[in-house]
Design a protein around this motif. Sequence first.
Motif, PDB file in Angstrom:
ATOM      1  N   GLY A 154       3.392   9.749  15.781  1.00 44.81           N
ATOM      2  CA  GLY A 154       3.624  10.941  14.980  1.00 44.81           C
ATOM      3  C   GLY A 154       2.853  10.906  13.673  1.00 44.81           C
ATOM      4  N   THR A 155       3.168  11.841  12.801  1.00 43.98           N
ATOM      5  CA  THR A 155       2.518  11.911  11.503  1.00 43.98           C
ATOM      6  C   THR A 155       3.561  11.772  10.399  1.00 43.98           C
ATOM      7  OG1 THR A 155       1.001  13.202  10.107  1.00 43.98           O
ATOM      8  CG2 THR A 155       2.694  14.426  11.333  1.00 43.98           C
ATOM      9  N   PHE A 156       3.104  11.695   9.151  1.00 44.51           N
ATOM     10  CA  PHE A 156       4.020  11.478   8.031  1.00 44.51           C
ATOM     11  C   PHE A 156       3.487  12.159   6.785  1.00 44.51           C
ATOM     12  CE2 PHE A 156       0.988   7.977   8.184  1.00 44.51           C
ATOM     13  CZ  PHE A 156       0.527   7.926   6.873  1.00 44.51           C
ATOM     14  N   ARG A 157       4.395  12.404   5.821  1.00 44.50           N
ATOM     15  CA  ARG A 157       3.971  12.953   4.536  1.00 44.50           C
ATOM     16  C   ARG A 157       3.553  11.849   3.583  1.00 44.50           C
ATOM     17  NH1 ARG A 157       7.564  16.689   0.465  1.00 44.50           N
ATOM     18  NH2 ARG A 157       8.636  14.697   0.137  1.00 44.50           N
TER      19      ARG A 157
ATOM     20  N   SER B  29       0.837  -1.199   0.000  1.00 41.84           N
ATOM     21  CA  SER B  29       0.000   0.000   0.000  1.00 41.84           C
ATOM     22  C   SER B  29       0.867   1.242   0.000  1.00 41.84           C
ATOM     23  CB  SER B  29      -0.938   0.020   1.215  1.00 41.84           C
ATOM     24  OG  SER B  29      -0.216   0.262   2.409  1.00 41.84           O
ATOM     25  N   TYR B  30       0.277   2.337  -0.499  1.00 43.38           N
ATOM     26  CA  TYR B  30       0.928   3.640  -0.489  1.00 43.38           C
ATOM     27  C   TYR B  30      -0.089   4.670  -0.036  1.00 43.38           C
ATOM     28  CZ  TYR B  30       3.062   8.015  -2.010  1.00 43.38           C
ATOM     29  OH  TYR B  30       3.568   9.298  -2.033  1.00 43.38           O
ATOM     30  N   VAL B  31       0.302   5.532   0.921  1.00 38.90           N
ATOM     31  CA  VAL B  31      -0.587   6.555   1.471  1.00 38.90           C
ATOM     32  C   VAL B  31       0.130   7.899   1.438  1.00 38.90           C
ATOM     33  CG1 VAL B  31      -1.865   7.341   3.497  1.00 38.90           C
ATOM     34  CG2 VAL B  31      -1.772   4.896   2.951  1.00 38.90           C
ATOM     35  N   ARG B  32      -0.599   8.954   1.040  1.00 34.65           N
ATOM     36  CA  ARG B  32      -0.031  10.300   0.933  1.00 34.65           C
ATOM     37  C   ARG B  32      -0.899  11.285   1.705  1.00 34.65           C
ATOM     38  NH1 ARG B  32       4.701  12.724  -1.665  1.00 34.65           N
ATOM     39  NH2 ARG B  32       4.256  14.952  -1.750  1.00 34.65           N
ATOM     40  N   ARG B  33      -0.263  12.174   2.430  1.00 42.69           N
ATOM     41  CA  ARG B  33      -1.012  13.196   3.175  1.00 42.69           C
ATOM     42  C   ARG B  33      -1.509  14.286   2.237  1.00 42.69           C
ATOM     43  NH1 ARG B  33       2.239  15.572   7.949  1.00 42.69           N
ATOM     44  NH2 ARG B  33       3.387  16.565   6.251  1.00 42.69           N
TER      45      ARG B  33
ATOM     46  N   HIS C 263      14.059  15.905   6.715  1.00 41.99           N
ATOM     47  CA  HIS C 263      13.266  14.729   6.357  1.00 41.99           C
ATOM     48  C   HIS C 263      13.970  13.492   6.914  1.00 41.99           C
ATOM     49  CE1 HIS C 263      10.888  16.765   2.995  1.00 41.99           C
ATOM     50  NE2 HIS C 263      11.719  17.685   3.451  1.00 41.99           N
ATOM     51  N   ARG C 264      13.197  12.640   7.596  1.00 42.77           N
ATOM     52  CA  ARG C 264      13.772  11.411   8.131  1.00 42.77           C
ATOM     53  C   ARG C 264      12.834  10.236   7.913  1.00 42.77           C
ATOM     54  NH1 ARG C 264      16.628  13.238  13.889  1.00 42.77           N
ATOM     55  NH2 ARG C 264      18.216  14.590  12.935  1.00 42.77           N
ATOM     56  N   ALA C 265      13.424   9.054   7.839  1.00 43.25           N
ATOM     57  CA  ALA C 265      12.648   7.827   7.643  1.00 43.25           C
ATOM     58  C   ALA C 265      12.221   7.259   8.989  1.00 43.25           C
ATOM     59  CB  ALA C 265      13.465   6.799   6.869  1.00 43.25           C
ATOM     60  N   GLN C 266      10.997   6.761   9.024  1.00 41.31           N
ATOM     61  CA  GLN C 266      10.483   6.070  10.203  1.00 41.31           C
ATOM     62  C   GLN C 266      10.143   4.637   9.814  1.00 41.31           C
ATOM     63  OE1 GLN C 266       6.404   6.768  11.451  1.00 41.31           O
ATOM     64  NE2 GLN C 266       7.045   6.911  13.589  1.00 41.31           N
TER      65      GLN C 266
ATOM     66  N   ILE D 273       6.273  -1.227   7.827  1.00 39.39           N
ATOM     67  CA  ILE D 273       5.892   0.125   7.418  1.00 39.39           C
ATOM     68  C   ILE D 273       7.125   1.017   7.309  1.00 39.39           C
ATOM     69  CG2 ILE D 273       4.449   2.126   8.007  1.00 39.39           C
ATOM     70  CD1 ILE D 273       2.868   0.098   9.834  1.00 39.39           C
ATOM     71  N   LEU D 274       7.159   1.830   6.254  1.00 36.45           N
ATOM     72  CA  LEU D 274       8.190   2.845   6.060  1.00 36.45           C
ATOM     73  C   LEU D 274       7.499   4.172   5.780  1.00 36.45           C
ATOM     74  CD1 LEU D 274      11.107   3.856   5.560  1.00 36.45           C
ATOM     75  CD2 LEU D 274      10.837   3.106   3.171  1.00 36.45           C
ATOM     76  N   THR D 275       7.788   5.207   6.591  1.00 36.48           N
ATOM     77  CA  THR D 275       7.170   6.511   6.388  1.00 36.48           C
ATOM     78  C   THR D 275       8.234   7.591   6.265  1.00 36.48           C
ATOM     79  OG1 THR D 275       6.986   7.338   8.675  1.00 36.48           O
ATOM     80  CG2 THR D 275       5.348   5.711   7.941  1.00 36.48           C
ATOM     81  N   GLU D 276       7.815   8.729   5.725  1.00 35.02           N
ATOM     82  CA  GLU D 276       8.672   9.920   5.651  1.00 35.02           C
ATOM     83  C   GLU D 276       8.135  10.963   6.619  1.00 35.02           C
ATOM     84  OE1 GLU D 276      10.071  13.419   2.507  1.00 35.02           O
ATOM     85  OE2 GLU D 276       8.298  12.194   2.114  1.00 35.02           O
TER      86      GLU D 276
END
Length: 242
Positions: free
Chosen positions: A118-121, A102-106, A152-155, A142-145
């Motif tokens: 937290g939140t992510f872009r 899956s891919y999700v975008r804010r 910018h950091r990876a979570q 899960i990998l988020t930005e």
Amino acid sequence: MPEANPGRPTVSTPATLTPVGYLQFENGTLFAEDSTEFSQRLGVNQVTKLTVFPQLELLLQSEPLVISQTETHTAAHEGEVFAGVQGVVIPGGESRPTLSVSYVRRLHASVAPELDVGTFRQSGTLLVSEDLHRFHIDANGILTEQIQGKVHRAQFGQTFSISRRLGKFTFSGEIWHFTQPFESSNTVGNLWAVSYALRKNLVIDAGFNHGLTKTSTRWETFAGFTYLLPHRLRMVHHGLQP
């Protein structure tokens, strides 16, 4: 009548999709206390899903209202809005699990205080679901930005949930972990929930989550429901579905 496929109340998302052509609504409230950004927080959350092909699902996620309290004041804000897509890579069978991505975008950012995760872009997730004996297993990688100012950091996150259906009841237990890149720390939680199928297309749920690290939200309680609209969308039925 088709059967709902709830993605709530666990942190893990199922790799399987909702029935093709039917809108599914996942709604609930979450109350949290004792976190790094707030003392108390109440959020109303909503997710709408629509599977347009047997292996492709669209989703829209929002938090219409967030009421938060700190030591000095109480505030009310609109939450964030996300849109995404989930696709099945390997359909499940008797001897293999379902594998999806899956891919999700804010779409809309908010100033409301966030939970420990937290939140992510944007985020990408690998999802696995399997029925093993009388238990159902969902696991996510899960990998988020995450963004703070111009940095910018990876979570990274991992979730693992096990559920067991007994009649109309389903009992779920879950352990999850996320890095906190801007705090140089980690948050870990243990979630327990129960759901009850009022009808095939209507499921109610409730449960709690306990944070296990110093930077975790200490307690979260939640309740909500999943409703699958019993009428198939004509556009999907006549146009999009092969």
